[in-house]
Scaffold this active site. Structure first.
Site, PDB file in Angstrom:
ATOM      1  N   TYR A  46      -1.183  -0.307  10.420  1.00 39.76           N
ATOM      2  CA  TYR A  46      -1.342  -0.799   9.046  1.00 39.76           C
ATOM      3  C   TYR A  46      -0.153  -0.339   8.192  1.00 39.76           C
ATOM      4  CZ  TYR A  46      -3.253  -1.287   4.332  1.00 39.76           C
ATOM      5  OH  TYR A  46      -3.447  -1.620   3.017  1.00 39.76           O
TER       6      TYR A  46
ATOM      7  N   SER B 210       0.847  -1.189   0.000  1.00 41.81           N
ATOM      8  CA  SER B 210       0.000   0.000   0.000  1.00 41.81           C
ATOM      9  C   SER B 210       0.880   1.236   0.000  1.00 41.81           C
ATOM     10  CB  SER B 210      -0.881  -0.005   1.247  1.00 41.81           C
ATOM     11  OG  SER B 210      -1.558   1.225   1.384  1.00 41.81           O
TER      12      SER B 210
END
Length: 161
Positions: free
Chosen positions: A154, A141
């Site tokens: 995350y 990501s």
């Protein structure tokens, strides 16, 4: 996408979201797929959906954060198709909240799925993939490069990839 015809592709976390979309595109390109997910019912529904469209696909439930599950996913894939040409490490979870308020169990869960799960699957599949001159892909990501507010855990797990 023409280079995927008759290639055996294993996608973790593929019963929904990015993994399911990747599966749809690879199937349309002629790939043979092994799908994986923790939610057995949702995985079965996704597999049935693709099989109803005439695609060659199987589903193997399992939690990539568990080494034994990873071994079973690899073993069943090899039993079904004899090889794995491409491994796409897509399985992942998110946790929204302040890092300083994160409990250790959440830290372990996010890192175990997002990072360790990819490492386990890669380690267990690497020999068959090398033998077939295949490939390994990690779905990360932009949050792993540029951290986002409320997504510290995350972001850290995706940076680790």
């Amino acid at each position: 996408m023409k280079n995927f015809k008759d290639k055996v592709v294993l996608i973790t976390g593929s019963s929904m979201g990015i993994g399911k979309e990747l599966a749809q595109q690879l199937l349309a390109a002629g790939a043979i797929l092994v799908l994986n997910g923790r939610n057995t019912q949702r995985l079965k529904q996704t597999v049935n959906e693709f099989q109803a469209q005439g695609y060659q696909v199987i589903g193997i439930p399992g939690d990539v954060s568990q080494l034994n599950d990873c071994q079973q996913i690899i073993d069943h894939s090899l039993e079904a198709f004899g090889r794995i040409d491409l491994l796409i490490n897509n399985a992942g979870v998110n946790m929204i909240g302040r890092f300083d308020e994160t409990i250790p169990q959440k830290l372990d869960m996010v890192m175990d799925i997002n990072f360790h799960g990819s490492a386990y699957m890669t380690r267990l599949a690497i020999e068959t993939i090398k033998a077939n001159r295949g490939g390994i892909m990690f779905v990360s990501s932009a949050a792993g490069i540029h951290g986002l507010p409320q997504y510290g855990l995350y972001s850290a797990s995706k940076m680790a990839l």
